[in-house]
Every structure is written in C-alpha cells, then in structure tokens.
Design a protein around this motif. Sequence first.
Motif, PDB file in Angstrom:
ATOM      1  N   ASP A 264       0.839  -1.193   0.000  1.00  0.00           N
ATOM      2  CA  ASP A 264       0.000   0.000   0.000  1.00  0.00           C
ATOM      3  C   ASP A 264       0.877   1.247   0.000  1.00  0.00           C
ATOM      4  O   ASP A 264       1.845   1.342   0.761  1.00  0.00           O
ATOM      5  CB  ASP A 264      -0.890   0.032   1.239  1.00  0.00           C
ATOM      6  CG  ASP A 264      -1.919  -1.090   1.228  1.00  0.00           C
ATOM      7  OD1 ASP A 264      -2.200  -1.603   0.137  1.00  0.00           O
ATOM      8  OD2 ASP A 264      -2.424  -1.444   2.300  1.00  0.00           O
ATOM      9  N   GLY A 265       0.546   2.200  -0.846  1.00  0.00           N
ATOM     10  CA  GLY A 265       1.283   3.450  -0.912  1.00  0.00           C
ATOM     11  C   GLY A 265       0.353   4.644  -0.964  1.00  0.00           C
ATOM     12  O   GLY A 265      -0.854   4.534  -0.699  1.00  0.00           O
ATOM     13  N   TYR A 266       0.913   5.761  -1.329  1.00  0.00           N
ATOM     14  CA  TYR A 266       0.150   7.014  -1.368  1.00  0.00           C
ATOM     15  C   TYR A 266       0.251   7.613  -2.762  1.00  0.00           C
ATOM     16  O   TYR A 266       1.296   7.580  -3.402  1.00  0.00           O
ATOM     17  CB  TYR A 266       0.717   7.988  -0.332  1.00  0.00           C
ATOM     18  CG  TYR A 266       0.232   9.406  -0.506  1.00  0.00           C
ATOM     19  CD1 TYR A 266      -1.029   9.803  -0.065  1.00  0.00           C
ATOM     20  CD2 TYR A 266       1.046  10.371  -1.121  1.00  0.00           C
ATOM     21  CE1 TYR A 266      -1.478  11.100  -0.234  1.00  0.00           C
ATOM     22  CE2 TYR A 266       0.611  11.679  -1.290  1.00  0.00           C
ATOM     23  CZ  TYR A 266      -0.650  12.032  -0.847  1.00  0.00           C
ATOM     24  OH  TYR A 266      -1.084  13.315  -1.012  1.00  0.00           O
ATOM     25  N   LYS A 267      -0.854   8.174  -3.235  1.00  0.00           N
ATOM     26  CA  LYS A 267      -0.885   8.861  -4.525  1.00  0.00           C
ATOM     27  C   LYS A 267      -1.694  10.139  -4.383  1.00  0.00           C
ATOM     28  O   LYS A 267      -2.833  10.104  -3.888  1.00  0.00           O
ATOM     29  CB  LYS A 267      -1.523   7.953  -5.591  1.00  0.00           C
ATOM     30  CG  LYS A 267      -1.333   8.432  -7.015  1.00  0.00           C
ATOM     31  CD  LYS A 267       0.065   8.166  -7.506  1.00  0.00           C
ATOM     32  CE  LYS A 267       0.247   8.587  -8.952  1.00  0.00           C
ATOM     33  NZ  LYS A 267       1.655   8.448  -9.381  1.00  0.00           N
ATOM     34  N   LYS A 268      -1.126  11.247  -4.778  1.00  0.00           N
ATOM     35  CA  LYS A 268      -1.842  12.516  -4.709  1.00  0.00           C
ATOM     36  C   LYS A 268      -2.930  12.539  -5.774  1.00  0.00           C
ATOM     37  O   LYS A 268      -2.677  12.297  -6.957  1.00  0.00           O
ATOM     38  CB  LYS A 268      -0.877  13.678  -4.922  1.00  0.00           C
ATOM     39  CG  LYS A 268      -1.529  15.038  -4.756  1.00  0.00           C
ATOM     40  CD  LYS A 268      -0.518  16.172  -4.909  1.00  0.00           C
ATOM     41  CE  LYS A 268      -1.181  17.532  -4.737  1.00  0.00           C
ATOM     42  NZ  LYS A 268      -0.211  18.641  -4.876  1.00  0.00           N
ATOM     43  N   LEU A 269      -4.152  12.830  -5.360  1.00  0.00           N
ATOM     44  CA  LEU A 269      -5.304  12.838  -6.260  1.00  0.00           C
ATOM     45  C   LEU A 269      -5.789  14.262  -6.473  1.00  0.00           C
ATOM     46  O   LEU A 269      -5.861  15.053  -5.528  1.00  0.00           O
ATOM     47  CB  LEU A 269      -6.446  11.995  -5.689  1.00  0.00           C
ATOM     48  CG  LEU A 269      -6.128  10.541  -5.332  1.00  0.00           C
ATOM     49  CD1 LEU A 269      -7.357   9.861  -4.744  1.00  0.00           C
ATOM     50  CD2 LEU A 269      -5.631   9.783  -6.552  1.00  0.00           C
ATOM     51  N   ALA A 270      -6.114  14.574  -7.706  1.00  0.00           N
ATOM     52  CA  ALA A 270      -6.680  15.885  -8.040  1.00  0.00           C
ATOM     53  C   ALA A 270      -8.051  15.687  -8.682  1.00  0.00           C
ATOM     54  O   ALA A 270      -8.366  14.618  -9.212  1.00  0.00           O
ATOM     55  CB  ALA A 270      -5.746  16.643  -8.978  1.00  0.00           C
ATOM     56  N   GLU A 271      -8.858  16.731  -8.635  1.00  0.00           N
ATOM     57  CA  GLU A 271     -10.219  16.637  -9.171  1.00  0.00           C
ATOM     58  C   GLU A 271     -10.198  16.808 -10.686  1.00  0.00           C
ATOM     59  O   GLU A 271      -9.453  17.631 -11.235  1.00  0.00           O
ATOM     60  CB  GLU A 271     -11.093  17.715  -8.523  1.00  0.00           C
ATOM     61  CG  GLU A 271     -12.568  17.555  -8.806  1.00  0.00           C
ATOM     62  CD  GLU A 271     -13.417  18.502  -7.978  1.00  0.00           C
ATOM     63  OE1 GLU A 271     -14.646  18.372  -7.990  1.00  0.00           O
ATOM     64  OE2 GLU A 271     -12.828  19.377  -7.298  1.00  0.00           O
ATOM     65  N   LEU A 272     -11.014  16.017 -11.362  1.00  0.00           N
ATOM     66  CA  LEU A 272     -11.187  16.201 -12.797  1.00  0.00           C
ATOM     67  C   LEU A 272     -11.827  17.564 -13.036  1.00  0.00           C
ATOM     68  O   LEU A 272     -12.711  17.987 -12.274  1.00  0.00           O
ATOM     69  CB  LEU A 272     -12.074  15.088 -13.381  1.00  0.00           C
ATOM     70  CG  LEU A 272     -11.527  13.657 -13.296  1.00  0.00           C
ATOM     71  CD1 LEU A 272     -12.607  12.664 -13.725  1.00  0.00           C
ATOM     72  CD2 LEU A 272     -10.287  13.483 -14.158  1.00  0.00           C
ATOM     73  N   ASP A 273     -11.410  18.284 -14.095  1.00  0.00           N
ATOM     74  CA  ASP A 273     -11.984  19.608 -14.334  1.00  0.00           C
ATOM     75  C   ASP A 273     -13.383  19.489 -14.938  1.00  0.00           C
ATOM     76  O   ASP A 273     -13.855  18.389 -15.259  1.00  0.00           O
ATOM     77  CB  ASP A 273     -11.066  20.458 -15.210  1.00  0.00           C
ATOM     78  CG  ASP A 273     -10.842  19.872 -16.600  1.00  0.00           C
ATOM     79  OD1 ASP A 273     -11.789  19.302 -17.167  1.00  0.00           O
ATOM     80  OD2 ASP A 273      -9.710  19.998 -17.119  1.00  0.00           O
ATOM     81  N   LYS A 274     -14.054  20.612 -15.091  1.00  0.00           N
ATOM     82  CA  LYS A 274     -15.453  20.617 -15.537  1.00  0.00           C
ATOM     83  C   LYS A 274     -15.620  19.992 -16.913  1.00  0.00           C
ATOM     84  O   LYS A 274     -16.559  19.223 -17.157  1.00  0.00           O
ATOM     85  CB  LYS A 274     -15.993  22.040 -15.533  1.00  0.00           C
ATOM     86  CG  LYS A 274     -16.177  22.628 -14.136  1.00  0.00           C
ATOM     87  CD  LYS A 274     -16.800  24.016 -14.214  1.00  0.00           C
ATOM     88  CE  LYS A 274     -16.995  24.587 -12.810  1.00  0.00           C
ATOM     89  NZ  LYS A 274     -17.604  25.950 -12.846  1.00  0.00           N
ATOM     90  N   ASP A 275     -14.719  20.320 -17.835  1.00  0.00           N
ATOM     91  CA  ASP A 275     -14.814  19.756 -19.186  1.00  0.00           C
ATOM     92  C   ASP A 275     -14.637  18.240 -19.159  1.00  0.00           C
ATOM     93  O   ASP A 275     -15.348  17.499 -19.860  1.00  0.00           O
ATOM     94  CB  ASP A 275     -13.752  20.381 -20.096  1.00  0.00           C
ATOM     95  CG  ASP A 275     -14.055  21.836 -20.423  1.00  0.00           C
ATOM     96  OD1 ASP A 275     -15.231  22.236 -20.278  1.00  0.00           O
ATOM     97  OD2 ASP A 275     -13.120  22.565 -20.807  1.00  0.00           O
ATOM     98  N   GLU A 276     -13.684  17.785 -18.347  1.00  0.00           N
ATOM     99  CA  GLU A 276     -13.456  16.334 -18.243  1.00  0.00           C
ATOM    100  C   GLU A 276     -14.668  15.628 -17.646  1.00  0.00           C
ATOM    101  O   GLU A 276     -15.063  14.548 -18.109  1.00  0.00           O
ATOM    102  CB  GLU A 276     -12.216  16.068 -17.383  1.00  0.00           C
ATOM    103  CG  GLU A 276     -10.910  16.462 -18.061  1.00  0.00           C
ATOM    104  CD  GLU A 276      -9.717  16.345 -17.134  1.00  0.00           C
ATOM    105  OE1 GLU A 276      -8.609  16.030 -17.628  1.00  0.00           O
ATOM    106  OE2 GLU A 276      -9.878  16.573 -15.914  1.00  0.00           O
ATOM    107  N   LEU A 277     -15.271  16.233 -16.623  1.00  0.00           N
ATOM    108  CA  LEU A 277     -16.450  15.626 -16.000  1.00  0.00           C
ATOM    109  C   LEU A 277     -17.633  15.601 -16.965  1.00  0.00           C
ATOM    110  O   LEU A 277     -18.415  14.643 -16.978  1.00  0.00           O
ATOM    111  CB  LEU A 277     -16.817  16.388 -14.728  1.00  0.00           C
ATOM    112  CG  LEU A 277     -15.888  16.165 -13.537  1.00  0.00           C
ATOM    113  CD1 LEU A 277     -16.245  17.096 -12.391  1.00  0.00           C
ATOM    114  CD2 LEU A 277     -15.962  14.714 -13.065  1.00  0.00           C
ATOM    115  N   THR A 278     -17.763  16.648 -17.765  1.00  0.00           N
ATOM    116  CA  THR A 278     -18.845  16.676 -18.766  1.00  0.00           C
ATOM    117  C   THR A 278     -18.661  15.551 -19.769  1.00  0.00           C
ATOM    118  O   THR A 278     -19.618  14.841 -20.131  1.00  0.00           O
ATOM    119  CB  THR A 278     -18.851  18.037 -19.501  1.00  0.00           C
ATOM    120  OG1 THR A 278     -19.089  19.084 -18.557  1.00  0.00           O
ATOM    121  CG2 THR A 278     -19.936  18.064 -20.564  1.00  0.00           C
ATOM    122  N   GLN A 279     -17.425  15.337 -20.196  1.00  0.00           N
ATOM    123  CA  GLN A 279     -17.142  14.262 -21.150  1.00  0.00           C
ATOM    124  C   GLN A 279     -17.364  12.883 -20.525  1.00  0.00           C
ATOM    125  O   GLN A 279     -17.893  11.973 -21.189  1.00  0.00           O
ATOM    126  CB  GLN A 279     -15.700  14.385 -21.642  1.00  0.00           C
ATOM    127  CG  GLN A 279     -15.426  15.624 -22.472  1.00  0.00           C
ATOM    128  CD  GLN A 279     -13.955  15.755 -22.835  1.00  0.00           C
ATOM    129  OE1 GLN A 279     -13.287  14.761 -23.099  1.00  0.00           O
ATOM    130  NE2 GLN A 279     -13.452  16.980 -22.853  1.00  0.00           N
TER     131      GLN A 279
END
Length: 511
Positions: A264-279
Amino acid sequence: MNNRLLMKSLPLVASVLGQKYGVKVHIGGDKAFTDGRTIQLPALPLDSDEVLQCMARGFLDHEAAHIRETNFEWLKLAKFTPFEMHIWNSLEDWRVENKLAEIFPGCRRNFQRLIRHLFINDSGQDQGVNNDPATAILNWILLTVRSWDVPELGKACAGTACTIEVHYPGLVDRIKSILQKVRAKCDSTQASILYTREIVALLKQYLNEYQKNKSKGRGPAQNLEKLIRSKSSDLPKGFSEALEEHLVKSVPDNIDDGLQVAKDGYKKLAELDKDELTQTRRASTALKSRLHGIIQAKTISHNRIGKHGRLSTAHLHRIAVGNPRMFRSRQESQGISTAVHILMDCSGSMRKRIGLASQISHTVVSALNSINGVNVGVSAFPAIRAQGGENYDEPTVAPILNYGQKLHSHFSVAASGSTPLGEVLWWTFQQMLPLPEKRKIILCITDGVPDNPANAYQAIKDGSVNGFEIYGLGINSEAVFHLFPGKSRVITELSDLAPAMFDLLQESLTK
C-alpha cells in the motif's frame, strides 16, 4: 473459487492466513522476518515447488503464532542472554504453535510436515550430531520438544542424549524433569521464561558441581562454560533461524524475477476539471444504456408454486392428497453478483495518456455503479511509500476508490515511475479474495508494457486459474493484446469506450 488451487498460490495463501490469524503479510525483498505486527516473506521463485510452498506456509503459521500468542513485553523485561534466548525460543516455539493448532486444527498437520522436513528429510539442519558435547545439550532440548509432535525424532533424541550422558552424566534426566513440566504446564510466555531460567540455573549448578570434581577449565566443563557465555553467532541454529535460512536461500539472484506483492502506498489525487467531468458523464450515459440492456435480459421472472402466495386453481387437485403446495408466488432472480477492480497504470510511459486513463476510470465506475449487484474499486500504480517523497525501490499501489465508497471526482493523477503490473495484480487478488461477490473482474487500463513481463504473465495465469477474470484496456497501445490475448481492447479516445467495454464485459456480467 477452487480452494485446492488457491492453496497452491502463495500470495493468496498469505492473504487467507493473514485474515484468518489477524496479521499482516508482505511478500518481497530478500529477507524473512516478523516485527511483531507484520510477517515478511522474501521474493520466492515464480515456479516454487511443493516443498518451498510448505516452508513458506509453515513460516507464516509459525510467525503468526508468535504474533498472536507471545507477550513481547514480558520477553523484553526478561533481558535474556543469547544462550537463554536460544532455550526460550525452543520452548516458546512449541508452546505458541500448539496454541495456534488448538484454534486452527489444520495448522498442526502443517507444523508436523515442516518439522519432518527440517529435522528428518533435510541434511542441512543440525539434528544433534555435533563434535561439541555442550552444544549437543541445546540440540537435544530442541529435538525433545519437537519430538512431542513428531515421534519419529525419538531416535535422534536418544542418540544425542547418549552423547551428552558420556560427557555430562545425569544431566539429561535432570533437564528432562523440567521439560516434562513444560509439556504439562507451560501455558504462557511468562511460564516459558520461568522454565527457561530453571533450565539455565540447573546447567550453571551442574557446571559448578562438575568443576569441583574435575579440574576447572578443561574438557566438557570448559565447553559448557563457554556455551553459557556464547554470542548468538556461536550458537546452533534454532527452529526459526533454520526456516528463515531456507526461505532466503531460495530468493532468485535478481529479486525482480521473484514473486512479489505490491505494498500500500500514497498517490496525490486531483479533481477532474469541468470539461473532463462533462465528457465522462456523456460517455458514462452511453455505456450505461448498453450495459442496462444486458442486465434487463439477465433478470428473469418466474412463478413458483409453494405454501404461500395466491391460490393456483390449476393445483387445487393437490388437496386430495394433502399437499399444501398450491399457492403461486412471483419471483425475480437478478443473477448479478460481481466485484470489479479497475487498475490504472500511471507509470512514466503513460504521461501522454494519463488524462484519458483517468477519465476512462471515472466513466467505467459511474456506469457500473448504476447496476445492482456490482461492487467497484479503483487503484493507481505505482504509488509512493509515504506523503512527501517519491520512492519506487519497491512496487506500490494506492487506492483511488474503495469498495462501497461513494463515487467522487478526484481521479486525476500524475504519471511517473515504473510499471509493476504483476506485483499489483497479486495485491489486487488479495484485496478481492474476501469480497462476498461471486464473480471477480479486474480491468487493467495500461499501455501494456510491464517492468517484468514474466511476473505479469504468471500473475495473470495464476489469477485466471483461481477464478479472477482479467481484462486489459490499452490506451493508444496494442501491447495489451500480448498481455491479455482475447481479453483486451484498444481505444484512442473517450468515445471509443462504450463499444469497447460492452464487448469486454457483456459476457462476464451475464454469466
């Protein structure tokens, strides 16, 4: 899942035993040890034979017994010398193994098999034949304790006892009286410490008596005095040490060629942007419509005749023979019980593809979450060992979405590091094994170029044999066709996802 096949697969055995015993098990590196909380197995050959599997299984059972039953605080307070520690290990090993066998009876057979291999079949294990009569005392104690579970060791015990009797007359019987109390009454770590002190006190008393009758510092008396003051490196191997040595000797020259399981490790997660979420929402809608067609075809409605429901006039004749089954009830069988794990490759070679891979993962989860009976998890690899540093010296993986967790939009990750696909697949098998769902599907989103192809092929092969369905989704790469022949598709953009996933999953979800 076939239990007989499962027990031949070391990572799955480790996972089952870890959950069963309540301990953590890691596989990898070049050492075998436990730190009191975690059991570490080395990276063993991919084609380990039955004997090595037995050794590894025995090591897990043995160390798990110590973690569960040994009070390490008492041991720390005892402040044993190396000589005292050697005797205590012989007594405590036997005690904790038998305690574990009382709770899990199958362990007793494993321990007996292991003892026979180490003390009878393996000429490399010291069985008491030693030129030093003082050292024979320690070997005789070990053999005697082990003969309580494996009587075949009686002959070796008797031979070693004869050697001791020649040089230290009467000593064997005096130690034997204490060992009889150990067998009958030793029920805790504290008790094994006290019996160890009793044996050591007896040996020191015997040495004093011996020196009074014979010249001090010569022959057997000198050997015994030297033994009592020995360093750990000068003492014969104990049971645990012999077992660890056998496992470590089996590690391949190149550790990466051995079987390892990602940690088990760690990975920094970022939010998908609005355009990506729409797609992703648009692509998910397309995939949902296709998958729901499969599910509706799978749902079956049928009538059942029994003792409850609406009266069925067609079955009233059963009254004449006293049969109460003449009521009709309508039942639906869903037929879906599936766990899906998505593995997202975020290695350095995926830099130009990682955005698409993140969107694909989110889209697939969104579509599968709409199906009753499907449980989804998502992980990314490689990860780092801890926040704040990039350390890829061992295979790691980090969860993005846990089973049963509500879908979120933090699926965006950076691409860097290697591609430990085989090691991560073994980790995934361990995560999915305890899940209640009948079917277990793994979808690897990757460019299809693992660090160690042999390790990856072996993991895919063993996983398939043990009931895991493993598929590959290549991102602008046809290499997945070689890794997952007949169970892979390649896509170049998000709009390709629905038809590709439909082809891959329709058969699995409706089996």
